[in-house]
Design a protein around this motif. Structure first.
Motif, short mmCIF file in Angstrom:
data_model
loop_
_atom_site.label_atom_id
_atom_site.label_comp_id
_atom_site.label_asym_id
_atom_site.label_seq_id
_atom_site.Cartn_x
_atom_site.Cartn_y
_atom_site.Cartn_z
N ALA A 169 7.17 -7.05 3.70
CA ALA A 169 5.94 -6.51 3.13
C ALA A 169 6.20 -5.18 2.43
CB ALA A 169 4.89 -6.34 4.22
N ALA A 170 5.60 -5.02 1.25
CA ALA A 170 5.63 -3.73 0.56
C ALA A 170 4.63 -2.80 1.21
CB ALA A 170 5.29 -3.94 -0.92
N PRO A 171 4.75 -1.50 0.98
CA PRO A 171 3.81 -0.55 1.60
C PRO A 171 2.35 -0.84 1.31
CG PRO A 171 5.69 0.60 0.68
CD PRO A 171 5.82 -0.81 0.24
N SER A 172 2.09 -1.44 0.14
CA SER A 172 0.71 -1.73 -0.26
C SER A 172 0.19 -3.07 0.26
CB SER A 172 0.59 -1.70 -1.79
OG SER A 172 1.43 -2.69 -2.36
N GLN A 173 1.02 -3.80 1.00
CA GLN A 173 0.65 -5.14 1.47
C GLN A 173 0.35 -5.15 2.97
OE1 GLN A 173 4.22 -7.17 0.01
NE2 GLN A 173 2.94 -8.27 -1.47
N VAL A 174 -0.56 -6.03 3.34
CA VAL A 174 -0.86 -6.27 4.75
C VAL A 174 -0.21 -7.58 5.16
CG1 VAL A 174 -2.68 -6.69 6.45
CG2 VAL A 174 -3.04 -5.03 4.61
N ALA A 175 0.56 -7.55 6.23
CA ALA A 175 1.30 -8.73 6.68
C ALA A 175 0.58 -9.40 7.85
CB ALA A 175 2.71 -8.34 7.10
N THR A 176 0.50 -10.75 7.77
CA THR A 176 -0.09 -11.54 8.84
C THR A 176 0.88 -12.65 9.21
OG1 THR A 176 -2.32 -11.14 7.99
CG2 THR A 176 -2.06 -12.95 9.56
N CYS B 87 13.98 -5.08 2.07
CA CYS B 87 13.68 -5.96 0.95
C CYS B 87 13.03 -5.20 -0.20
CB CYS B 87 12.74 -7.09 1.40
SG CYS B 87 13.49 -8.24 2.55
N ASN B 88 12.72 -3.94 0.00
CA ASN B 88 12.03 -3.17 -1.01
C ASN B 88 12.99 -2.20 -1.70
OD1 ASN B 88 9.58 -4.37 -0.20
ND2 ASN B 88 9.44 -2.90 1.50
N ASN B 89 12.64 -1.83 -2.93
CA ASN B 89 13.43 -0.86 -3.69
C ASN B 89 14.88 -1.30 -3.83
OD1 ASN B 89 11.16 0.83 -3.83
ND2 ASN B 89 11.65 1.66 -1.81
N ILE B 90 15.07 -2.55 -4.21
CA ILE B 90 16.42 -3.11 -4.31
C ILE B 90 16.82 -3.23 -5.77
CG2 ILE B 90 17.80 -5.18 -3.91
CD1 ILE B 90 16.21 -5.65 -1.41
N GLN C 60 1.84 -14.31 5.76
CA GLN C 60 1.08 -14.02 4.54
C GLN C 60 1.16 -12.53 4.22
OE1 GLN C 60 -3.56 -13.95 4.04
NE2 GLN C 60 -2.86 -16.05 3.63
N LEU C 61 1.31 -12.21 2.95
CA LEU C 61 1.31 -10.84 2.47
C LEU C 61 0.11 -10.68 1.52
CD1 LEU C 61 5.11 -10.31 1.69
CD2 LEU C 61 3.86 -9.77 3.79
N THR C 62 -0.76 -9.73 1.84
CA THR C 62 -1.99 -9.55 1.08
C THR C 62 -2.05 -8.15 0.49
OG1 THR C 62 -3.13 -11.06 2.61
CG2 THR C 62 -4.50 -9.70 1.16
N SER C 63 -2.37 -8.08 -0.79
CA SER C 63 -2.60 -6.80 -1.46
C SER C 63 -3.99 -6.82 -2.08
CB SER C 63 -1.54 -6.58 -2.54
OG SER C 63 -1.72 -7.48 -3.61
#
Length: 235
Positions: free
Chosen positions: A156-163, A37-40, A183-186
């Motif tokens: 989740a992006a590399p900078s995000q924490v996934a829950t 889902c990233n760098n698309i 949830q995705l948290t940055s």
């Protein structure tokens, strides 16, 4: 949509053509690169121009009303559409779902359809599909293995924490679906979403509907209706 490691190319019929197709008006989208889902980036027909995009936008504004009226032509469908929702039906690409009736359409990169709240940009739903040789979501593996990998390494992006809060599996008319609440948290903000995935028609479909984390408690049940409404149609 065909997928390479870093780009997506449309293979679905443009919505401009869908609305002018007789098929659209009839009732009855694990390889690691498959889920990235990233760098698309999204590549389109090089012959398209601003006029085409304007026409597409104008016609797309009528999608909600069109699909809602199509559903209401059948008493069964009329009963199923909840109050304050509209139905989006794409019989050409084989999927449907409900969305809040006050949301508007918008272009979301590499996605086949998308709607958002008029004022809150992060409150939206979007759908995309990718080709696959899988026949069913179970062919990807058990939900307990597939969902955590998708959320933590693909959504989740590399900078995000996934829950992950919850995972559910259901079967509707012989088709299997996985749904996850996560949830995705940055450092700057957090979003909470539902994702529903399914396989059919040689395609891997993903619907994601979410909102800003601060509003999640107020809109969770409203957005759960959207996530639960997603259906894969035979084409």
């Amino acid at each position: 949509m065909a997928l390479s490691s870093l780009s997506l190319t449309w293979v679905s019929t443009p919505l401009y053509n869908k609305l002018n197709s007789t098929h659209y008006n009839e009732l009855p989208r694990p390889n690691s690169s498959l889920f990235s889902c990233n760098n698309i980036s999204c590549s389109k027909d090089p012959t398209s121009n601003e006029e085409d995009r304007t026409k597409r936008r104008t016609l797309l504004l009528g999608v909600g009303a069109l699909t809602s009226s199509l559903f209401q032509a059948s008493p069964l469908f009329a009963q199923e559409i909840p109050a304050n929702y509209r139905a989006f039906v794409d019989s050409s690409d084989g999927y449907s779902y409900y969305y809040p009736s006050d949301w508007r359409d918008f272009d979301f990169m590499a996605h086949d359809s998308a709607f958002k709240d008029r004022y809150l940009q992060l409150q939206n739903v979007r759908v995309r599909f990718l080709p696959t040789d899988k026949k069913d979501i179970h062919d990807m593996g058990p939900m307990e293995e597939i969902i955590p990998d998708l959320v933590k390494h693909r959504y989740a992006a590399p900078s995000q924490v996934a829950t992950i809060f919850d995972m559910q599996e259901k079967n509707v008319e012989g088709k299997n679906y996985y749904t996850v609440e996560f949830q995705l948290t940055s450092r700057i903000f957090a979003t909470t979403s539902f994702a529903t995935i399914a396989i059919g028609n040689g395609r891997y479909y993903t619907l994601i509907v979410g909102a800003n984390e601060r509003r999640w408690k107020r809109v969770r049940n409203k957005l759960k209706v959207v996530a639960d409404s997603f259906r894969v149609l035979d084409i």
